[in-house]
Design a protein around this motif. Sequence first.
Motif, short mmCIF file in Angstrom:
data_model
loop_
_atom_site.label_atom_id
_atom_site.label_comp_id
_atom_site.label_asym_id
_atom_site.label_seq_id
_atom_site.Cartn_x
_atom_site.Cartn_y
_atom_site.Cartn_z
N SER A 1 -0.22 42.67 -27.00
CA SER A 1 -1.53 43.29 -26.81
C SER A 1 -1.43 44.47 -25.84
N TRP A 2 -0.57 44.32 -24.83
CA TRP A 2 -0.36 45.43 -23.90
C TRP A 2 0.29 46.60 -24.62
N ASN B 1 11.17 42.95 -22.02
CA ASN B 1 10.70 41.67 -21.50
C ASN B 1 10.26 40.71 -22.59
N ILE B 2 10.11 41.22 -23.79
CA ILE B 2 9.71 40.36 -24.92
C ILE B 2 10.94 39.96 -25.74
N GLU C 1 0.81 38.18 -24.53
CA GLU C 1 0.32 39.22 -23.63
C GLU C 1 1.01 40.56 -23.92
N GLY C 2 2.31 40.47 -24.22
CA GLY C 2 3.09 41.69 -24.39
C GLY C 2 2.63 42.51 -25.58
N LYS D 1 7.73 52.68 -19.84
CA LYS D 1 7.02 51.41 -19.65
C LYS D 1 7.07 50.60 -20.95
N PHE E 1 -5.38 49.15 -18.22
CA PHE E 1 -6.49 49.03 -19.17
C PHE E 1 -7.52 48.03 -18.68
N ARG F 1 1.06 47.22 -13.35
CA ARG F 1 1.31 48.41 -14.17
C ARG F 1 0.31 48.49 -15.33
N ARG G 1 -3.03 54.47 -26.96
CA ARG G 1 -3.39 55.51 -26.02
C ARG G 1 -2.57 56.78 -26.29
N ASP H 1 10.39 49.11 -21.29
CA ASP H 1 10.56 48.00 -20.35
C ASP H 1 9.85 46.75 -20.85
N VAL H 2 8.62 46.92 -21.32
CA VAL H 2 7.86 45.76 -21.81
C VAL H 2 8.56 45.17 -23.05
N PHE I 1 2.94 39.51 -17.14
CA PHE I 1 2.22 39.29 -18.40
C PHE I 1 0.99 38.42 -18.17
N GLN J 1 -2.14 48.51 -26.73
CA GLN J 1 -3.03 49.39 -25.96
C GLN J 1 -2.30 50.65 -25.51
N MET J 2 -1.05 50.50 -25.09
CA MET J 2 -0.32 51.68 -24.64
C MET J 2 -0.04 52.63 -25.80
#
Lengths: 855, 444
Positions: B370-371, B398-399, B367-368, B391, A141, A138, B378, B394-395, A105, B374-375
């Motif tokens: 925002s990632w 992790n949150i 961070e999570g 993915k 972006f 991974r 997309r 998985d993310v 992260f 974006q995914m």
Amino acid sequence: MAEATKKDMPTETAENMVTLTINGRETTVPKGTTVLQAAKELGVHIPTFCWHPKLKPVGACRMCYVEVEKMPKLQVSCALEVMDGMVVHTDSDTVKQGRKAIIEFILLNHPLDCPTCDKGGECDLQNLTFAHGVDDSRFEFQKYRFVDEGMTTTFDDRRIGPEIILNRNRCILCYKCVRANKEAFGEYDLGVYERGSIAEINAAPGEQVDNPFSGNLVEICPVGALTNSDWRYKIRVWLTSTTPSICNYTSSGINTLFFKENHHNKIYRVTSRPSDDIDDGWLPDVTRYGYQIVNSPDRLTTPLVKKEGKQVEATWEEALEIIGKRFGEIKERLGGVCVGALVSPGLDNASLHAASRLMRVGFKSNNIDFRGDYRYLPESSESPFMRLCSRPFKIADIDDSDVIVTFGSDLIREHANEYLRIRKAFNFGNARIFAVNPYQTKSADVSSLELVYLPGTEESVVNGICLAAIEDNLVDAKRGEKFKLKTPTKSSAEAAKVSGVDRESLRTVAEALAEGKKITFFTGEIITRSRQRDLIASALINLHRLFGLKGRAQMSALARYANSKGAEKLGLLPNPRTVVVDKLRGLWGEYPESPARNTDAMMALIKKEEIKGFLILGSNPVMLYPDREFVKEGIEKLDFLVVADLFETETTELADVVLPLASWAEYEGYYVNLEGRTQKAARAVKPIGQAKPGYEIASLIGEALDPEMFQNEQQIHSEVRQLLELDSVIAYPDDFLEVKADTDGSQGDYNLPLYIIDDWHHSGHLTEKAPSLANFASEPYIEIPPQLASELKIAHGDSVRVESEVGKVILPARISEHTQNNVVLVPRNFSSSNVTSLLMRKKRVDRVKISKVDE
Amino acid sequence: MFYSPVITNAAEVASHKDLHLFKYVEDPKQHEIGTYQAHGGYKAWKKVLNGMTADQVTEEVKKSGLRGRGGAGFPTGMKWGFVPKASPKPRYLCCNADESEPGTCKDRVLMERDPHGVIEGMAIAAYAIGCHLMFIYIRGEFNHCRERMEQAMNEAYQHGHLGKNIHGSGYDLEMIVHTGGGAYICGEETALLNSVEGERGMSRMRPPFPAIEGLYACPTIVNNVESLASVPHIINRGADWYGSLGTEKSKGTKIFSLSGHVKRPGNYEVEMGFNLKKLIYDPAYGNGMLEDKKLKGVIPGGASTPFLTPDMIDVGLDYESLQTVGSMLGSGAVIVFNEDACIVWVIKKLIHFFRHESCGKCTPCREGTSWLEQMINRIESGEGQPGDIEKIEDVCGNILGRTICPLGDAAVMPIQSAIKHWRDEWQYHIDQKQCMVKTNFDFK
């Protein structure tokens, strides 16, 4: 960073202990300990970003995950308190996975600019990525980029203070800088703005990060988001090696680390070398950046001798020959008593002692002093003030004091480290804190009560506190009666009227002193610089007696310079204490019987042409003694003056021979801090040019006079050791002392009190040569309270004419925040300010008048 | 004055023997103290002042079984009992009126239309915990609520319900109306306290819990508007009456904010355990699906709770029943989607909200989210890659459960359940680069 030690943890008693298991090992720690601390004690390393041993935990980075049995989720160990029977795993697969995810992260938007980042090689993120992360990303972006309006590149470097450069893209938002700034330093010039993934650290709107502790923010940044111009792009950290040292600008003996490069014989930076007993790992900026004077191109590198009225470069042989000849003549013709010496309390023990031996054995003269910037010094080493100075004091004891009184001290400007300790007590303890000063100070922000007295009424304040206690039956009545016999002041109301402090405040302090179980009470430079320091000290000794503070208080007048305490203990005063004199006589087989003179007396005798030869080691009395005319006229009359210093100064200008002095970084030296603790500053680099340490200079001068006077280093060290072993605490007298309030009225037109201070970022007369410190302040100024400024229509930056009975200077104005009392402040650290020419040594409080200079 | 045009079931409540919160909300003068008092207002407050000890009040609320209506469902009386009795420090009460959970609009109705009910509840709670200064923290955008609350507060002062020595009881109570700056996170109680203190709205580590060390490091109780508004009724009609409503473990009544593809979206006060299907389809409430389209899914408790599929909606709306079907009661915001809603698009909207509202304090959430956004963007725009779903899962893992406050969990739980229930739709979006369903709705 400093390790958490037992000291920071709650006290250990059986019922306060908790037993838990970490990675299969059982450990017992005090209640309230965090799992992280307990693991550290066991030697189990848990990685962290946002945790700092001296700040409250926030659990923001989530790197310190551990698994605790019976708890379903991963726990952050930095904020998790131990519980009996807890079973903790710091290395399980779940923990490893959790850490890996955090690193992933954090790296999402972190630039991969390690090759050009100054933190590379000592970066927490770099290290922890190697230890716990993965080698691939991974994230597919565009990394988020902070770009300033109008900027065409993504290169985000913004100067947020005179020294600090911020790169928001590198920031991992651990908030350590903002928390330290607020919590540990009480500063609000740095903050967090925006939120979520675009949250950013930045200077407060319209402000600069220029507080006197700002350098620490750079040091604690775990990545390269905060860098300073001192270190930036100069060298890679792995090319340097370190040398432990001691701060030379403060009396706390702050532990430091030099980063140097041997090939260039150059120091590149100073960082902390955390010592929980002294500094907690925080450095004031003057300590951090002050080393730069060592590298200064302006350093004196060769001796200079005066030929036909001009100082020209010479060899040491030439210089020593002249010194030997001229001093020899004076000694022969008039006797050694016609020679005097002034040494700097910034010098190490060996240099001080070598100078003492040179004067007392070489010249058989008692004319030696280390206090070049104070007026009307006590003649005796057992005067009330000297007794107060000698009292034991422990910096770490401030932490858990329940009552803290600072008296006559603009704390941050002179004892920054102690201010941070008081702030710690404020954050983590329950202390009642009082600041007693003739003007409002920034450091009073942690005080529960700030007492602002009228300049020059210190003893009335103290008497007022005592009398309020007697009147309200807070102290033993019998003792109160005895106290009253020695104090003409009738009542606390009278004292309140004289001092301008209301009686209620006096009583509040009295109440705290009467109730306190562990009291810290110290005085600062405003008292030490006062002509009436002995009278004030008498009042304080009375207070100590009246309140029965013995055994429950540490009360002292704090030393100001790196080795003031050492100079005191080694007898660098005209009349050292009898034990010291006896010891010296024993060591040397002789001790001069001639009358002893302090700095004032020596200057007066120079004027009368009774002292003809003079040696100055590292001092600059022309700039710093509080009466420039008096000193300058005197020194100009000397037949022969030798001055050793790092730079050419106002004093070296007048010298017949100037010798290049080595700085504290250039030789191994021992320094005694204000607690009486002896600490070593190792040699980091070779002396620049032909500069020599003080003890070598003293030794060489002695040898030039008389070959038998050569002092070898080992002998000096052994003698120093024996002197330091002597008990230096002087007992208080058995009865109350006479304290008759002294009056100091306004003086006609000149009625605005002036205090000479150190600038936030400077100390003494050398630091303006450090470029980083000059970035913070390089020009003298006068600080004027807002109400006076508006009355005189003076705005920030206006030129102000400052006049006293004896001098006049023009300085740019700064508007202060002090609203109580009309008092102006001028820093003494800039040679161009000429500020001591405003002062007269006979004054208790210097007074001036100011007016705006019309363009 | 402006009324939020929200449909309520006030008429039903008025004639109902047990429903109470919405009894007078359609009365245009209910916000004025005269009307409120004429409807029996401030009776409970006087009852408390004139004959109940603080402990008795706390006991009564404990006995009633009232649980926090903000989302977590923690027993209100028990929370009050956590305030240390021996502490010499002042205690504070904060009414959490930072209602910002997408889909939730019940507190707003109470504050706008029945502000005195909120004040009376707050006063009783304050009395129960020995507090002499209480705050109401109103969402920054709720201008109208602030005006109403301030007006009501002034009236309460004028009528002696607040101030010094209230009704001669010797009890002092002051009140402050405080508005937020527009951050969802400030609805989290510790972030709310930071915000009141003038700090950044960022959640704090717990422990210490606010009841021990909250506002200005003093014992503080933070309660939701609806919870507090229920308190006067409990005092007036007794804990036994309140306890007789609802299910075994979820007592009383609850306001549900029904929104989305239904014919009659609105705020409905019903008994705990009310059937969700009935809420959607009964003419008295949702009156069925908009344009009679097929139901696709329901978010039962606000944007942060997992989805329910049509086969799961025959369920009682209470804390336990919803848990058994894998979701939560949350704040009671029931959001209904019909067959035309692309689930990827719905999630895109949700994650955008949570990314925007993440405070930035702890790494996984900052961070999570925002990632994830974006995914998901997309995928939604037809550029998803094989492996994206895994993915994202998985993310999310992790949150979930790894952040300081529940915002991280709130952001990922709907995503996880959307993938669980409609995985094929996600896969279709990646493979075919378009929505599986025919049309997208544009929520206005």
